[in-house]
Write a protein that holds these residues in place. Sequence first.
Motif, PDB file in Angstrom:
ATOM      1  N   UNK A 118       0.839  -1.183   0.087  1.00  0.00           N
ATOM      2  CA  UNK A 118       0.163   0.044  -0.055  1.00  0.00           C
ATOM      3  C   UNK A 118       0.799   1.247  -0.075  1.00  0.00           C
ATOM      4  N   UNK A 119       2.077   1.152  -0.264  1.00  0.00           N
ATOM      5  CA  UNK A 119       3.089   2.603  -0.185  1.00  0.00           C
ATOM      6  C   UNK A 119       3.172   2.748  -1.583  1.00  0.00           C
ATOM      7  N   UNK A 120       2.161   3.574  -2.040  1.00  0.00           N
ATOM      8  CA  UNK A 120       2.224   4.014  -3.477  1.00  0.00           C
ATOM      9  C   UNK A 120       3.274   4.960  -3.767  1.00  0.00           C
ATOM     10  N   UNK A 121       3.910   5.854  -2.872  1.00  0.00           N
ATOM     11  CA  UNK A 121       5.067   6.875  -3.245  1.00  0.00           C
ATOM     12  C   UNK A 121       6.325   5.718  -3.572  1.00  0.00           C
ATOM     13  N   UNK A 122       6.689   4.756  -2.832  1.00  0.00           N
ATOM     14  CA  UNK A 122       7.846   4.169  -3.182  1.00  0.00           C
ATOM     15  C   UNK A 122       7.612   3.347  -4.165  1.00  0.00           C
ATOM     16  N   UNK A 123       6.284   2.795  -4.556  1.00  0.00           N
ATOM     17  CA  UNK A 123       6.090   2.119  -5.821  1.00  0.00           C
ATOM     18  C   UNK A 123       6.524   2.926  -7.157  1.00  0.00           C
ATOM     19  N   UNK A 124       6.020   4.078  -7.019  1.00  0.00           N
ATOM     20  CA  UNK A 124       6.283   5.238  -7.860  1.00  0.00           C
ATOM     21  C   UNK A 124       7.643   5.343  -8.313  1.00  0.00           C
ATOM     22  N   UNK A 125       8.429   5.677  -7.058  1.00  0.00           N
ATOM     23  CA  UNK A 125       9.698   5.998  -7.263  1.00  0.00           C
ATOM     24  C   UNK A 125      10.543   4.966  -7.586  1.00  0.00           C
ATOM     25  N   UNK A 126      10.267   3.596  -7.091  1.00  0.00           N
ATOM     26  CA  UNK A 126      11.238   2.298  -7.684  1.00  0.00           C
ATOM     27  C   UNK A 126      10.680   1.977  -8.890  1.00  0.00           C
ATOM     28  N   UNK A 127       9.693   1.946  -9.138  1.00  0.00           N
ATOM     29  CA  UNK A 127       9.253   1.356 -10.663  1.00  0.00           C
ATOM     30  C   UNK A 127       9.843   2.420 -11.618  1.00  0.00           C
ATOM     31  N   UNK A 128       9.634   3.904 -11.246  1.00  0.00           N
ATOM     32  CA  UNK A 128      10.029   4.908 -12.444  1.00  0.00           C
ATOM     33  C   UNK A 128      11.764   4.598 -12.499  1.00  0.00           C
ATOM     34  N   UNK A 129      12.446   4.315 -11.444  1.00  0.00           N
ATOM     35  CA  UNK A 129      13.690   4.223 -11.450  1.00  0.00           C
ATOM     36  C   UNK A 129      14.228   2.951 -12.326  1.00  0.00           C
ATOM     37  N   UNK A 130      13.528   2.075 -11.857  1.00  0.00           N
ATOM     38  CA  UNK A 130      13.846   0.774 -12.324  1.00  0.00           C
ATOM     39  C   UNK A 130      13.601   0.621 -13.852  1.00  0.00           C
ATOM     40  N   UNK A 131      12.473   1.101 -14.465  1.00  0.00           N
ATOM     41  CA  UNK A 131      12.165   1.412 -15.876  1.00  0.00           C
ATOM     42  C   UNK A 131      13.055   1.981 -16.635  1.00  0.00           C
ATOM     43  N   UNK A 132      13.483   3.168 -16.082  1.00  0.00           N
ATOM     44  CA  UNK A 132      14.551   4.133 -16.574  1.00  0.00           C
ATOM     45  C   UNK A 132      16.011   3.266 -16.673  1.00  0.00           C
ATOM     46  N   UNK A 133      16.135   2.842 -15.721  1.00  0.00           N
ATOM     47  CA  UNK A 133      17.405   2.178 -15.645  1.00  0.00           C
ATOM     48  C   UNK A 133      17.613   1.066 -16.936  1.00  0.00           C
ATOM     49  N   UNK A 134      16.465   0.424 -17.079  1.00  0.00           N
ATOM     50  CA  UNK A 134      16.241  -0.603 -18.139  1.00  0.00           C
ATOM     51  C   UNK A 134      16.351   0.036 -19.466  1.00  0.00           C
ATOM     52  N   UNK A 135      15.618   1.024 -19.490  1.00  0.00           N
ATOM     53  CA  UNK A 135      15.569   1.766 -20.775  1.00  0.00           C
ATOM     54  C   UNK A 135      16.881   2.299 -21.247  1.00  0.00           C
ATOM     55  N   UNK A 136      17.578   2.903 -20.248  1.00  0.00           N
ATOM     56  CA  UNK A 136      18.913   3.409 -20.456  1.00  0.00           C
ATOM     57  C   UNK A 136      19.894   2.291 -20.775  1.00  0.00           C
ATOM     58  N   UNK A 137      19.752   1.296 -20.175  1.00  0.00           N
ATOM     59  CA  UNK A 137      20.673   0.085 -20.360  1.00  0.00           C
ATOM     60  C   UNK A 137      20.462  -0.352 -22.105  1.00  0.00           C
ATOM     61  N   UNK A 138      19.057  -0.363 -22.432  1.00  0.00           N
ATOM     62  CA  UNK A 138      18.973  -0.723 -23.772  1.00  0.00           C
ATOM     63  C   UNK A 138      19.334   0.014 -24.738  1.00  0.00           C
ATOM     64  N   UNK A 139      19.123   1.149 -24.521  1.00  0.00           N
ATOM     65  CA  UNK A 139      19.720   2.508 -25.291  1.00  0.00           C
ATOM     66  C   UNK A 139      21.617   2.447 -25.302  1.00  0.00           C
ATOM     67  N   UNK A 140      21.894   2.054 -24.122  1.00  0.00           N
ATOM     68  CA  UNK A 140      23.267   2.123 -24.055  1.00  0.00           C
ATOM     69  C   UNK A 140      24.185   0.924 -24.923  1.00  0.00           C
ATOM     70  N   UNK A 141      23.383  -0.247 -24.524  1.00  0.00           N
ATOM     71  CA  UNK A 141      24.152  -1.585 -25.148  1.00  0.00           C
ATOM     72  C   UNK A 141      23.635  -1.963 -26.564  1.00  0.00           C
ATOM     73  N   UNK A 142      22.526  -1.094 -26.717  1.00  0.00           N
ATOM     74  CA  UNK A 142      22.182  -1.469 -28.232  1.00  0.00           C
ATOM     75  C   UNK A 142      21.216  -2.273 -28.428  1.00  0.00           C
TER      76      UNK A 142
END
Length: 74
Positions: A50-74
Amino acid sequence: MGGFATTFLSLSLAMMNFRGVFTQTIFMGDLCFVAGIGLLISAQWEMVRGNTFSYTVLSAYGLSQETLLLVWLG
């Protein structure tokens, strides 16, 4: 557990220069991928609690990290 095993396997192969495996981006990609998946899993558990703030922060950071990884490695 399997994600960490593949990460350390590729790290060990790079350190031993086994059959020409010498690029550092292989295990850096593994580490970033495992970290991103871990963030997404922990975000889902925060939503269950039920902690929606942590859900938002962790999912946004995790998705941005995965997106940057895909862009960086090709």
